[in-house]
Scaffold this motif. Sequence first.
Motif, PDB file in Angstrom:
ATOM      1  N   GLY A 298      23.004  29.306  -1.478  1.00  0.00           N
ATOM      2  CA  GLY A 298      22.413  28.883  -0.210  1.00  0.00           C
ATOM      3  C   GLY A 298      21.960  27.440  -0.332  1.00  0.00           C
ATOM      4  O   GLY A 298      20.861  27.081   0.078  1.00  0.00           O
ATOM      5  N   ALA A 299      22.804  26.624  -0.957  1.00  0.00           N
ATOM      6  CA  ALA A 299      22.522  25.188  -1.065  1.00  0.00           C
ATOM      7  C   ALA A 299      23.863  24.467  -0.999  1.00  0.00           C
ATOM      8  O   ALA A 299      24.886  25.003  -1.419  1.00  0.00           O
ATOM      9  N   THR A 300      23.832  23.254  -0.451  1.00  0.00           N
ATOM     10  CA  THR A 300      25.055  22.494  -0.215  1.00  0.00           C
ATOM     11  C   THR A 300      25.101  21.315  -1.163  1.00  0.00           C
ATOM     12  O   THR A 300      24.069  20.720  -1.457  1.00  0.00           O
ATOM     13  N   ARG A 301      26.288  20.979  -1.643  1.00  0.00           N
ATOM     14  CA  ARG A 301      26.390  19.787  -2.485  1.00  0.00           C
ATOM     15  C   ARG A 301      26.168  18.553  -1.620  1.00  0.00           C
ATOM     16  O   ARG A 301      26.721  18.446  -0.520  1.00  0.00           O
ATOM     17  N   ALA A 302      25.342  17.637  -2.130  1.00  0.00           N
ATOM     18  CA  ALA A 302      25.018  16.420  -1.364  1.00  0.00           C
ATOM     19  C   ALA A 302      25.246  15.204  -2.243  1.00  0.00           C
ATOM     20  O   ALA A 302      24.342  14.419  -2.515  1.00  0.00           O
ATOM     21  N   GLU A 303      26.488  15.081  -2.697  1.00  0.00           N
ATOM     22  CA  GLU A 303      26.944  13.946  -3.507  1.00  0.00           C
ATOM     23  C   GLU A 303      26.823  12.672  -2.671  1.00  0.00           C
ATOM     24  O   GLU A 303      27.003  12.727  -1.451  1.00  0.00           O
ATOM     25  N   LYS A 304      26.564  11.551  -3.316  1.00  0.00           N
ATOM     26  CA  LYS A 304      26.391  10.297  -2.581  1.00  0.00           C
ATOM     27  C   LYS A 304      27.620   9.977  -1.719  1.00  0.00           C
ATOM     28  O   LYS A 304      28.742   9.946  -2.219  1.00  0.00           O
ATOM     29  N   GLY A 305      27.400   9.807  -0.418  1.00  0.00           N
ATOM     30  CA  GLY A 305      28.473   9.411   0.489  1.00  0.00           C
ATOM     31  C   GLY A 305      29.346  10.548   0.980  1.00  0.00           C
ATOM     32  O   GLY A 305      30.212  10.350   1.826  1.00  0.00           O
ATOM     33  N   GLU A 306      29.114  11.757   0.461  1.00  0.00           N
ATOM     34  CA  GLU A 306      29.956  12.904   0.841  1.00  0.00           C
ATOM     35  C   GLU A 306      29.390  13.578   2.093  1.00  0.00           C
ATOM     36  O   GLU A 306      28.182  13.756   2.212  1.00  0.00           O
ATOM     37  N   LEU A 307      30.297  14.010   2.993  1.00  0.00           N
ATOM     38  CA  LEU A 307      29.839  14.686   4.209  1.00  0.00           C
ATOM     39  C   LEU A 307      29.662  16.178   3.963  1.00  0.00           C
ATOM     40  O   LEU A 307      30.412  16.781   3.198  1.00  0.00           O
ATOM     41  N   ALA A 308      28.679  16.782   4.602  1.00  0.00           N
ATOM     42  CA  ALA A 308      28.452  18.228   4.513  1.00  0.00           C
ATOM     43  C   ALA A 308      27.903  18.725   5.842  1.00  0.00           C
ATOM     44  O   ALA A 308      27.630  17.930   6.749  1.00  0.00           O
ATOM     45  N   VAL A 309      27.771  20.036   5.962  1.00  0.00           N
ATOM     46  CA  VAL A 309      27.361  20.652   7.226  1.00  0.00           C
ATOM     47  C   VAL A 309      26.091  21.481   7.005  1.00  0.00           C
ATOM     48  O   VAL A 309      26.039  22.288   6.087  1.00  0.00           O
TER      49      VAL A 309
END
Length: 410
Positions: A298-309
């Motif tokens: 229940g967590a999203t990858r938030a790599e620098k510059g990467e888009l997520a929802v």
Amino acid sequence: MFVLANENTRVPIKIWLPDEKSIDESCLRQAYNLSKLPFLHQWVSLMPDTHAGMGMPIGGVIAAEEVIIPNAVGVDIGCGMAFTGTNIPVAAIRDIQTGSGNLIQAIVGDILRNVPVGFHHHKHQQPCNTLERAFDEFDKYENNAELLGQLEAGFYQVGTLGGGNHFIELQEDEAGFLGIMIHSGSRNFGKQVCDAFHSIARELNKKWQSTVPDEYRLAFLPTDSPEGCQYINWMQLALDFAEENRLRMMLAVKAILEKWIGKYIGLNIEYLVEINCHHNYASLEHHYDKDVWVHRKGATRAEKGELAVIPGAMGSYSYVVEGLGNSMSFHSSSHGAGRRYSRKSAMANFTTEEVMTDLQKQGVILGKHKKYDVAEESRFAYKNIDEVMENQSDLVKPVKRLKTIGVVKG
Ligand code: 5GP
Ligand code: MN
Ligand code: MN
């Protein structure tokens, strides 16, 4: 963000909430259990949407050294989000009347008729690249005889939504354009994988006299054990299956859009941003000088510059975000708003009528076969997404803010 380090913790717990009062007791207990695991690198991170889950809190991130924990990935392996932006102006489709209501009603109805929802699967086998590939690499899977039947069953499950809070939404962005957002995972296929390996892990942990108490529900597998390797293979397969599941539904929705838009507007549809990301998974990554298995449940990858929802709730707002690559959360962010009320207490606190009136007032079209459990999914059963976003302003930055205009639920 605040840090918990006390007599209940082995490694610290970093929580992206204002203070201890904003986290409920059962979630805190699970966080303490997590922090006592002997193989954690650095600390436990809890995202601002955190709440109690099975064994590990939802919205939890851990980095484990040389072990993998089926319940820290979650039952719905590869549950996640897909998003597509379009050049379709919402105002143009709202005003058009068809034989089945306005164009949004017609599209929602068509999706509900064509994408199996709830417990339903397809009546016939569907094309599925992921499962076809699995048959080509059969030696990776043949050790787990009891799971092999799932490879066949999956052909009926790919391209199906599931129930609960899985959804297909039509949304409007701030510039007035239509977006499509899909939340689903690996269906029964992934659940069977999780259940099978959690019970294998429990048995082995008992045999090894593991120091992790069984009641934590966090039985682990060393990644160099045969069972650990097998789980990783099956988990990866379930992840690919989940991604393809969302992709197949996205293709189905696009075909429906093209049919109706072609008939009534004749606009040349362009698809702009395309995102497809998991929020229940583990992957081998490098953090703070070590290769570790990062578990995002229940967590999203938030790599620098990467888009997520990051979805909010039906009839509320959802976000497309750009990761900031904050290493303190192991490059992660929340996966949604998170529940404020459990399903059960949501049913006790809200009525079907209230939820239906609220949606109607906002002009949100709901496509759902059975309405008796709609209160479980009331937007008031979830935390306020804008507060959640404020609590993680050092993890992600908003790129698009999207409002529900139509939603299909199982
Ligand atoms: P989960 O993956 O834990 O099942 O849920 C992910 C998140 O999806 C929830 O925390 C909630 O914020 C969001 N969500 C649940 N139902 C809906 C819905 O119908 N529409 C939107 N936009 N978001 C939802
Ligand atoms: Mn799911
Ligand atoms: Mn999910």
